[in-house]
Design a protein around this motif. Structure first.
Motif, mmCIF file in Angstrom:
data_model
loop_
_atom_site.group_PDB
_atom_site.id
_atom_site.type_symbol
_atom_site.label_atom_id
_atom_site.label_comp_id
_atom_site.label_asym_id
_atom_site.label_seq_id
_atom_site.Cartn_x
_atom_site.Cartn_y
_atom_site.Cartn_z
ATOM 1 N N GLU A 14 25.268 -5.754 67.368
ATOM 2 C CA GLU A 14 24.797 -7.131 67.344
ATOM 3 C C GLU A 14 25.908 -8.033 66.831
ATOM 4 O O GLU A 14 26.715 -7.618 65.999
ATOM 5 N N ALA A 15 25.941 -9.249 67.304
ATOM 6 C CA ALA A 15 26.937 -10.216 66.842
ATOM 7 C C ALA A 15 26.628 -10.621 65.406
ATOM 8 O O ALA A 15 25.469 -10.696 65.001
ATOM 9 N N LYS A 16 27.682 -10.868 64.634
ATOM 10 C CA LYS A 16 27.517 -11.321 63.257
ATOM 11 C C LYS A 16 27.030 -12.756 63.253
ATOM 12 O O LYS A 16 27.355 -13.533 64.148
ATOM 13 N N PRO A 17 26.304 -13.140 62.197
ATOM 14 C CA PRO A 17 26.002 -14.559 62.031
ATOM 15 C C PRO A 17 27.312 -15.330 61.832
ATOM 16 O O PRO A 17 28.292 -14.777 61.308
ATOM 17 N N ALA A 18 27.349 -16.580 62.228
ATOM 18 C CA ALA A 18 28.574 -17.380 62.167
ATOM 19 C C ALA A 18 29.174 -17.410 60.770
ATOM 20 O O ALA A 18 30.396 -17.346 60.611
ATOM 21 N N GLU A 19 28.337 -17.474 59.727
ATOM 22 C CA GLU A 19 28.863 -17.566 58.367
ATOM 23 C C GLU A 19 29.534 -16.269 57.900
ATOM 24 O O GLU A 19 30.261 -16.265 56.923
ATOM 25 N N GLU A 20 29.308 -15.153 58.600
ATOM 26 C CA GLU A 20 29.941 -13.881 58.249
ATOM 27 C C GLU A 20 31.202 -13.619 59.059
ATOM 28 O O GLU A 20 31.878 -12.613 58.850
ATOM 29 N N GLY A 21 31.547 -14.522 59.966
ATOM 30 C CA GLY A 21 32.749 -14.351 60.769
ATOM 31 C C GLY A 21 33.984 -14.271 59.885
ATOM 32 O O GLY A 21 34.140 -15.036 58.946
ATOM 33 N N GLY A 22 34.866 -13.328 60.158
ATOM 34 C CA GLY A 22 36.081 -13.159 59.371
ATOM 35 C C GLY A 22 35.899 -12.325 58.122
ATOM 36 O O GLY A 22 36.838 -12.129 57.367
ATOM 37 N N VAL A 38 32.162 -8.423 53.089
ATOM 38 C CA VAL A 38 30.829 -9.017 53.219
ATOM 39 C C VAL A 38 30.150 -9.070 51.857
ATOM 40 O O VAL A 38 29.484 -10.048 51.535
ATOM 41 N N SER A 39 30.364 -8.054 51.016
ATOM 42 C CA SER A 39 29.741 -8.061 49.690
ATOM 43 C C SER A 39 30.284 -9.195 48.836
ATOM 44 O O SER A 39 29.546 -9.783 48.048
ATOM 45 N N ALA A 40 31.552 -9.545 48.976
ATOM 46 C CA ALA A 40 32.104 -10.689 48.249
ATOM 47 C C ALA A 40 31.476 -11.977 48.750
ATOM 48 O O ALA A 40 31.196 -12.883 47.966
ATOM 49 N N LEU A 41 31.227 -12.067 50.042
ATOM 50 C CA LEU A 41 30.581 -13.246 50.611
ATOM 51 C C LEU A 41 29.176 -13.399 50.051
ATOM 52 O O LEU A 41 28.774 -14.489 49.653
ATOM 53 N N VAL A 42 28.434 -12.312 49.971
ATOM 54 C CA VAL A 42 27.065 -12.352 49.444
ATOM 55 C C VAL A 42 27.086 -12.761 47.975
ATOM 56 O O VAL A 42 26.289 -13.588 47.537
ATOM 57 N N ALA A 43 28.020 -12.205 47.187
ATOM 58 C CA ALA A 43 28.118 -12.551 45.774
ATOM 59 C C ALA A 43 28.481 -14.024 45.609
ATOM 60 O O ALA A 43 27.963 -14.717 44.727
ATOM 61 N N TRP A 44 29.356 -14.527 46.457
ATOM 62 C CA TRP A 44 29.779 -15.923 46.390
ATOM 63 C C TRP A 44 28.619 -16.858 46.741
ATOM 64 O O TRP A 44 28.463 -17.914 46.146
ATOM 65 N N ALA A 45 27.780 -16.456 47.680
ATOM 66 C CA ALA A 45 26.694 -17.304 48.152
ATOM 67 C C ALA A 45 25.480 -17.287 47.234
ATOM 68 O O ALA A 45 24.621 -18.156 47.338
ATOM 69 N N ALA A 46 25.400 -16.326 46.312
ATOM 70 C CA ALA A 46 24.243 -16.231 45.417
ATOM 71 C C ALA A 46 24.254 -17.393 44.430
ATOM 72 O O ALA A 46 25.315 -17.825 43.984
ATOM 73 N N PRO A 47 23.088 -17.912 44.066
ATOM 74 C CA PRO A 47 23.034 -18.968 43.058
ATOM 75 C C PRO A 47 23.622 -18.468 41.738
ATOM 76 O O PRO A 47 23.494 -17.283 41.410
ATOM 77 N N PRO A 48 24.280 -19.335 40.975
ATOM 78 C CA PRO A 48 24.939 -18.885 39.749
ATOM 79 C C PRO A 48 23.998 -18.280 38.722
ATOM 80 O O PRO A 48 24.402 -17.442 37.938
ATOM 81 N N ASP A 49 22.728 -18.676 38.727
ATOM 82 C CA ASP A 49 21.792 -18.144 37.740
ATOM 83 C C ASP A 49 21.037 -16.914 38.246
ATOM 84 O O ASP A 49 20.182 -16.382 37.552
ATOM 85 N N ALA A 50 21.376 -16.446 39.443
ATOM 86 C CA ALA A 50 20.691 -15.274 40.000
ATOM 87 C C ALA A 50 21.155 -14.010 39.293
ATOM 88 O O ALA A 50 22.330 -13.820 39.021
#
Length: 61
Positions: A14-22, A38-50
């Motif tokens: 399946e194609a990646k979502p656009a925000e996961e490109g690269g 991808v795990s760094a992207l997920v960590a970056w996108a998480a709210p700071p208080d999560a």
């Protein structure tokens, strides 16, 4: 086709979502820095208080 393959077909890529490109699951295998994982992207996108998700350890018995 073998019956086991008919019963358990593999899904097509399946194609990646656009925000996961690269970003990569294993960036080091593609000559990319760890920041491109991808795990760094997920960590970056998480709210700071999560709080980090904890794995359910289950029970023995």
């Amino acid at each position: 086709m073998a019956p086991s393959r008919e019963a358990n077909p593999l899904p097509a890529d399946e194609a990646k979502p656009a925000e996961e490109g690269g970003f990569f699951v294993h960036p080091e295998l593609n000559g990319e820095p760890a920041e491109r994982s991808v795990s760094a992207l997920v960590a970056w996108a998480a709210p700071p208080d999560a709080e980090p998700k904890k794995r359910d350890q289950g029970t023995d018995g």
